[in-house]
Design an enzyme around this catalytic site. Structure first.
Site, short mmCIF file in Angstrom:
data_model
loop_
_atom_site.label_atom_id
_atom_site.label_comp_id
_atom_site.label_asym_id
_atom_site.label_seq_id
_atom_site.Cartn_x
_atom_site.Cartn_y
_atom_site.Cartn_z
CB CYS A 35 -0.97 -0.08 1.15
SG CYS A 35 -1.88 1.39 1.25
CB CYS A 59 5.87 4.43 4.49
SG CYS A 59 6.68 6.38 4.39
CB CYS A 113 -1.24 3.83 8.89
SG CYS A 113 -1.73 2.55 7.82
FE1 SF4 Z 1 -1.23 2.68 2.89
FE2 SF4 Z 1 -1.25 2.93 5.55
FE3 SF4 Z 1 1.03 3.40 4.02
FE4 SF4 Z 1 -0.78 5.08 4.04
S1 SF4 Z 1 0.63 4.49 5.64
S2 SF4 Z 1 0.07 4.44 2.41
S3 SF4 Z 1 -2.84 3.79 4.27
S4 SF4 Z 1 -0.08 1.35 4.28
#
Ligand code: SF4
Length: 259
Positions: A119, A231, A206
């Site tokens: 994601c 991330c 998140c």
């Molecule tokens: Fe996806 Fe959560 Fe990453 Fe945002 S922080 S891109 S919702 S996994």
């Protein structure tokens, strides 16, 4: 920065300088080849303010993942109005998000580390790649004390994951107190979630508020262990995150825009 500068020479140029001077120096060297990655967290609004002090044409980009807090959009608008900056906003690829949600649902990131990273890859990493294309250097609000994944952070890094451009982290040495002292002294607009127990703010599903005594990053992807809490914006080319004791410069992917 025009010609490609080596990290050592840039380090020499900024050594001992305060963050505002580092920002001023970087803008003087690169002009519009430099941009700030802004997630509108406390560190990033400080850097927006600094940029606005040293140039009339600051470049600020943001990653609108589609899952941000309403309070973050409000902050974006207040910053836009205060500084008169045309934010360079990047959305994720539409077809990739459609495919993700059709096939995996709307909370796939809770299923596994791999699903979460998938994601982030779609909503953050790929848009960041587009945002950085053509830049000579980018600026982030990363600080060393934020997490174990950032403990070896340098003020100047080579971002090998994005074509070897320079990555400047002017606040690397700053404490949280210094960030907030700057915000209050200059009346910088900030995300109201910081007053509601959110020291670190990313996507809404998140991120949660932390409890007294918890680590500032405890509210990010709280179902994962600390060494995984990036991330992908600041992950090295080999896919690893920077961890305590890791050789400097070896893990310089990117993050700050919603990191
Ligand atoms: Fe996806 Fe959560 Fe990453 Fe945002 S922080 S891109 S919702 S996994």
């Amino acid at each position: 920065m025009g010609e490609r500068l080596d990290v050592e020479s840039v380090e020499g140029a900024v050594a001992g300088r305060e963050p505002l001077d580092i920002v001023r120096w970087a803008v003087s060297r690169s002009g519009e080849g430099l941009a700030l990655a802004c997630s509108f967290g406390a560190e990033d609004v400080v850097l927006v303010d600094m940029l606005a002090r040293v140039t009339d044409t600051p470049r600020v980009f943001a990653l609108d993942t589609g899952r941000l807090h309403e309070a973050t959009y409000e902050t974006m608008e207040r910053v836009r109005e205060r500084y008169g900056i045309a934010m360079e906003v990047y959305f994720p690829d539409r077809e990739a998000v459609e495919r993700l949600e059709r096939e995996q649902g709307f909370f796939s990131f809770r299923q596994s580390l791999e699903a979460r990273r998938a994601c982030c890859q779609i909503r953050k990493v790929e848009p960041l790649r587009r945002a950085l294309a053509g830049l000579d250097a980018w600026v982030t609000g990363l600080r060393r004390e934020q997490s174990v994944t950032r403990a070896a952070l340098a003020v100047v890094e080579r971002d090998e994951a994005h074509g070897g451009i320079l990555k400047l982290n002017p606040l690397a040495d700053w404490s949280s107190d210094q960030v907030w002292e700057y915000i209050h002294r200059h009346g910088v607009p900030y995300n109201r979630l910081h007053d509601e127990g959110y020291p670190s703010i990313g996507c809404e599903p998140c991120t949660r508020a932390i409890r007294p005594g918890e680590h500032p990053r405890a509210g990010r992807w709280w179902w994962e262990s600390p060494e995984h809490k990036e991330c992908g914006l600041h992950v090295g080319p080999d896919g690893t995150v920077r961890v305590l004791g890791q050789a400097r410069g070896s893990g310089t992917g990117a993050e700050a825009a919603h990191g």
